[in-house]
Motif scaffolding. Structure first.
Motif, short mmCIF file in Angstrom:
data_model
loop_
_atom_site.label_atom_id
_atom_site.label_comp_id
_atom_site.label_asym_id
_atom_site.label_seq_id
_atom_site.Cartn_x
_atom_site.Cartn_y
_atom_site.Cartn_z
N LYS A 117 0.83 -1.20 0.00
CA LYS A 117 0.00 0.00 0.00
C LYS A 117 0.87 1.26 0.00
CE LYS A 117 -4.32 -1.47 2.19
NZ LYS A 117 -5.23 -0.75 1.30
N ILE A 118 1.88 1.27 0.85
CA ILE A 118 2.75 2.45 0.95
C ILE A 118 3.55 2.65 -0.33
CG2 ILE A 118 4.69 3.47 2.20
CD1 ILE A 118 3.69 2.03 4.71
N PHE A 136 5.16 6.67 6.45
CA PHE A 136 3.75 6.50 6.12
C PHE A 136 3.14 5.26 6.78
CE2 PHE A 136 5.73 8.81 2.63
CZ PHE A 136 4.89 9.91 2.51
N ILE A 137 3.84 4.71 7.73
CA ILE A 137 3.43 3.45 8.34
C ILE A 137 2.09 3.56 9.08
CG2 ILE A 137 4.55 3.77 10.58
CD1 ILE A 137 5.55 0.92 10.38
N ASN A 138 1.72 4.79 9.46
CA ASN A 138 0.46 4.97 10.19
C ASN A 138 -0.42 6.05 9.54
OD1 ASN A 138 -1.29 4.18 12.26
ND2 ASN A 138 -0.60 5.82 13.61
N HIS A 139 -0.24 6.23 8.24
CA HIS A 139 -1.04 7.21 7.48
C HIS A 139 -2.42 6.59 7.22
CE1 HIS A 139 -2.40 9.86 4.31
NE2 HIS A 139 -1.33 10.62 4.46
N CYS A 140 -3.43 7.14 7.85
CA CYS A 140 -4.76 6.52 7.83
C CYS A 140 -5.30 6.31 6.42
CB CYS A 140 -5.74 7.37 8.64
SG CYS A 140 -7.40 6.65 8.77
N ILE A 143 -3.26 3.54 4.57
CA ILE A 143 -3.39 2.22 5.18
C ILE A 143 -4.77 1.62 4.94
CG2 ILE A 143 -3.32 0.93 7.35
CD1 ILE A 143 -0.60 1.97 6.23
N THR A 144 -5.81 2.45 4.99
CA THR A 144 -7.19 1.95 4.88
C THR A 144 -7.73 2.01 3.46
OG1 THR A 144 -8.10 4.13 5.45
CG2 THR A 144 -7.71 2.57 7.26
N SER A 145 -6.95 2.51 2.51
CA SER A 145 -7.44 2.61 1.13
C SER A 145 -7.67 1.22 0.55
CB SER A 145 -6.42 3.38 0.27
OG SER A 145 -5.21 2.65 0.18
N ARG A 146 -8.62 1.14 -0.37
CA ARG A 146 -8.92 -0.14 -0.99
C ARG A 146 -9.31 0.10 -2.44
NH1 ARG A 146 -13.58 -3.06 -1.32
NH2 ARG A 146 -14.62 -1.71 0.17
N ASP A 147 -8.66 -0.60 -3.34
CA ASP A 147 -8.93 -0.46 -4.76
C ASP A 147 -9.50 -1.79 -5.27
OD1 ASP A 147 -9.08 0.28 -7.38
OD2 ASP A 147 -6.93 0.17 -7.77
N TYR A 155 -8.28 0.56 10.90
CA TYR A 155 -7.25 1.48 11.37
C TYR A 155 -7.01 1.34 12.88
CZ TYR A 155 -4.48 5.73 11.86
OH TYR A 155 -3.48 6.63 12.13
N SER A 156 -8.07 1.13 13.65
CA SER A 156 -7.90 0.96 15.10
C SER A 156 -7.10 -0.30 15.40
CB SER A 156 -9.27 0.88 15.79
OG SER A 156 -9.97 2.10 15.64
N GLN A 157 -7.41 -1.38 14.71
CA GLN A 157 -6.67 -2.63 14.89
C GLN A 157 -5.23 -2.47 14.43
OE1 GLN A 157 -7.55 -5.84 12.13
NE2 GLN A 157 -7.48 -7.35 13.77
N HIS A 158 -5.03 -1.65 13.42
CA HIS A 158 -3.69 -1.42 12.87
C HIS A 158 -2.76 -0.84 13.92
CE1 HIS A 158 -0.64 -0.44 9.87
NE2 HIS A 158 -0.62 0.80 10.33
N GLN A 159 -3.29 -0.06 14.86
CA GLN A 159 -2.45 0.56 15.88
C GLN A 159 -1.70 -0.48 16.71
OE1 GLN A 159 -2.33 4.05 15.65
NE2 GLN A 159 -3.56 3.37 13.91
#
Length: 232
Positions: A117-118, A136-140, A143-147, A155-159
């Protein structure tokens, strides 16, 4: 103080007292017991208690939603970017709704997904040429983009995965290191055993990783038995 997560036992051991000193500098009223409790919380998510073997074992995995088109393979959907009418999906296809299912993947797979993603973002944005992966490891949004189809990152779990990702993801590059991950899987139990020995020395038995995970495992088994009894 944000404690670093180490992927090898040797690194953990070599940096133990340096990080303890930094811990005291930032937490004046804290003790080594507090430091050990923080370490236990940091490493326990990558372990589980195995009753059969009566010991801790590695469990570096994460649950994630997988999004896909349920009939894509059977009806032969194809998307072409040439722009011609013939290349467009057939109009008689009634539904292209996504279907979600939960999957359990390794932390290595998760890290590679985040890395992809990054890198995808960096390749499309030239103004980021002086940035690296960790920026960019925690860029919301990234990280949450989807194509289309694929994994859907919460995103909360990603933390909760950030300590591992900060230690594991390359600063530059497109692939994760399998050898480093294998070392982590081999080392995580050694690290936990070391933390538990020190917690045992200071008589903080209730905070030991093995104690807590064994208790959680026993509770899970009891709940499963109760559920089966109710069903029967």
């Amino acid at each position: 103080m944000e404690l670093p997560l180490y992927l090898s036992y040797k690194e953990f051991e070599n940096h133990y007292y340096d990080n303890l000193e930094k811990w005291f500098e930032q937490n004046h009223n804290a003790s080594e017991t507090d430091y050990l409790k923080a370490l236990a919380n940091l490493y326990s998510p990558y372990l589980y208690y195995n009753f059969a073997n009566d010991r801790l074992q590695p469990d570096a995995s994460v649950q994630i939603k997988d999004c896909f088109f349920p009939y894509q393979e059977t009806i032969g959907i194809s998307f072409c970017t040439t722009g011609s009418e013939d290349s467009k999906p057939a109009k008689n296809i009634k539904s292209l709704n996504h279907v979600f299912e939960w999957k359990t993947i390794t932390m290595m797979e998760y890290a590679q997904h985040i890395l992809d993603k990054i890198n995808g973002y960096l390749s499309k944005n030239k103004e980021t040429e002086h940035k690296n992966i960790l920026d960019f490891i925690n860029h919301c949004e990234i990280i949450t983009s989807r194509d289309g189809a694929g994994y859907c990152v919460n995103y909360s779990q990603h933390q909760a995965t950030l300590p591992f990702l900060k230690a594991y993801l390359p600063v530059y590059g497109r692939t994760v290191d399998i050898a480093v991950y294998r070392d982590f899987i081999f080392s995580i139990v050694q690290i936990a055993d070391c933390i538990d020995r020190r917690l045992k020395d200071v008589r903080a038995f209730e905070s030991m990783i093995c104690t807590k995970l064994k208790s959680e495992a026993r509770f899970t088994v009891q709940m499963s038995h109760q559920f089966l009894t109710m069903c029967n």
